[in-house]
Design an enzyme around this catalytic site. Structure first.
Site: not given
Ligand code: NDP
Length: 457
Positions: A138, A178
């Site tokens: 990572k 990520d």
């Molecule tokens: P993004 O940055 O695309 O999205 C994250 C989202 O979560 C945003 O909408 C953000 O809001 C929101 N968010 C952040 N903090 C909070 C909170 N405390 N409460 C509610 N919503 C919140 O990230 P990803 O979707 O790519 O990844 C999300 C998770 O999945 C992470 O843990 C990542 O490590 C994991 N993951 C991702 C993979 C991937 O392929 N993308 C693969 C495996 C795991 P805002 O828009 O306001 O910033």
């Protein structure tokens, strides 16, 4: 809304594993996320340690808890006003027994050594569960892309890759995206790698654009995979997503495509969230509107409530207060705590499957377990993303490009296989339905057997 993780004191370790955990604490001070991740895995390994004492003799647990290599580097760059900015970059190459190190890059101000190590540690087991030839790693930076111009993001990515390029390679370490690193950033990173090395080495990064070596379904894979895993969990209870009420936290890449697949499988998603609060739409979310606001406009979710009658935005409160049958935390680590879990149980939730990495605190997992709720840990439920990255590497190696349907069929089969191995291993360990024990033991055995075969390395 992030809560501090509840320490995993309640998880009793096998007596042979307690001293190993003590060493991890001593050697990695002030890294609470990493400590929790290690304790979470070690807490499940009792059954395998009893059956395979040779793992202890070969010090396999100690070796798996120690990263093979950790790289920390300076990332200097110039912002649009001509000011020099300095960030910190990380790449943790945790375990390469099953294949090249593989895991995403995260750009977010909260990134620290502890966060990258917890994510890298989890990645070892997630990648092992896919059954594909992938080691675990990572990386990332405390750079915050929010509010930065495209030119600033590009200069940052170029500086980051100017150091990272010497540590990665198709057969060595293959980063991906990520949080904060999507196709745009992967493009800037790949461009700089190609310029510095003078090699068009497609498989050195995954998450690429479709016209330059990317795979169909990669963008959708983590969210789709999480929905498919939830479908399998419900299937094991003789049920399905069809007709179920579902909440999905987040509104980013994982959440959006989890919502899409749940809807395609007949579920009704009534709520999602972002870092400002949560959205409730009892009629079912209008995903096209969410994509317009979050994917195209990169704006706040709050806009949705203003544009869609019958919906409301609740600022600063957790989504988990909404009654639901299926909960998919897809936002970030430690976003679902003990109290949130108690609320979900009280409201009759049937299953919780993690789309994000460790979104449920250890305390929350314990409440769900005691409440009889089936719980799918992220290392199993969100493995669809990395699995599809491995399919991207396969296509790059054979200079091929597969159709959306074929790639999604492969993803579905991989998620079914992961579910089955967790389910069967839980049964073998004497705790049927305990996906945490199933996932940790199944994954650990795969990594440990490969290490055992390779001698002391
Ligand atoms: P993004 O940055 O695309 O999205 C994250 C989202 O979560 C945003 O909408 C953000 O809001 C929101 N968010 C952040 N903090 C909070 C909170 N405390 N409460 C509610 N919503 C919140 O990230 P990803 O979707 O790519 O990844 C999300 C998770 O999945 C992470 O843990 C990542 O490590 C994991 N993951 C991702 C993979 C991937 O392929 N993308 C693969 C495996 C795991 P805002 O828009 O306001 O910033």
């Amino acid at each position: 809304m992030n809560s501090m993780p509840v320490p995993l004191q309640q998880v009793t370790l096998h007596p042979d594993l307690e001293p190993i955990y003590e060493v991890v604490l001593r050697r990695n001070p002030a890294e609470p996320e990493f400590h929790d991740a290690v304790r979470g895995v070690l807490g499940s390994l009792g059954p395998v340690i009893e059956r395979r004492p040779e793992y202890l003799d070969a010090k396999l647990v100690e070796r798996i808890c120690e990263p093979e290599r950790q790289i920390i580097f300076r990332v200097p760059w110039t912002d649009d006003s001509g000011q020099v900015q300095v960030n910190r970059g990380y790449r943790v190459e945790f375990n390469g027994a099953l294949g090249p190190f593989k895991g995403g890059l995260r750009f977010h101000p909260s990134v620290s050594s502890s966060i990258i190590k917890f994510l890298g540690f989890e990645q070892i087991f997630k990648n092992a569960l896919t059954g594909l030839p992938l080691g675990g790693g990572k990386g990332g930076s405390d750079f915050d892309p929010k509010g930065r111009s495209e030119a600033e993001v590009m200069r940052f990515c170029q500086s980051f890759m100017s150091e990272l390029h010497r540590h990665i390679g198709e057969y060595t370490d293959v980063p991906a995206g990520d949080s904060g690193v999507g196709e745009r950033e992967i493009g800037f990173l790949f461009g700089q790698y190609r310029r510095i090395t003078n090699r068009y080495e497609s498989a050195v990064l995954t998450g690429k654009g479709l016209t330059w070596g990317g795979a169909r379904v990669r963008k959708e894979a983590t969210g789709y995979g999480c929905a498919y895993f939830a479908q399998e969990m419900l299937g094991a209870k003789g049920s399905s997503l069809s007709g179920r009420t579902v909440t999905v936290s987040g509104a980013g890449n994982v959440a959006i495509y989890a919502i899409e697949k749940v809807q395609q499988l007949g579920g009704t998603v009534i709520g999602c969230s972002d870092s400002m609060g949560y959205l409730h739409d009892p009629a079912g979310l209008d995903l096209a509107l969410i994509k317009e606001i979050k994917e195209v406009g990169r704006g706040p979710l709050q806009e949705y409530a203003a544009r869609r009658p019958g919906s409301r935005f609740v600022a600063g409160e957790p989504l988990w207060e909404l009654p639901t049958e299926v909960a998919l935390p897809c936002a970030t680590q430690n976003e679902l705590n003990h109290d949130d879990a108690a609320k979900l149980v009280e409201n009759g939730v049937l299953i919780v499957a993690e789309g994000a990495n460790l979104p449920c605190t250890p305390g929350a997992v314990e409440v769900l377990r005691q409440g009889g709720v089936a719980f799918g840990p992220g290392k199993a439920a969100n493995a669809g993303g990395v699995a599809t990255s491995a399919l991207e590497m396969q296509q790059n190696a054979s200079r091929d490009s597969w159709s959306f349907e074929y790639t999604e069929d492969r993803l579905v089969q991989i998620m079914r296989d992961i579910h089955q191995s967790c389910h069967e291993m839980a049964f073998e360990c004497g705790v049927p339905g305990d996906y945490v024990t199933g996932a940790n033991n199944a994954a650990f055995i795969r990594v440990a057997d490969a290490m055992l075969a390779m001698g002391v390395t």
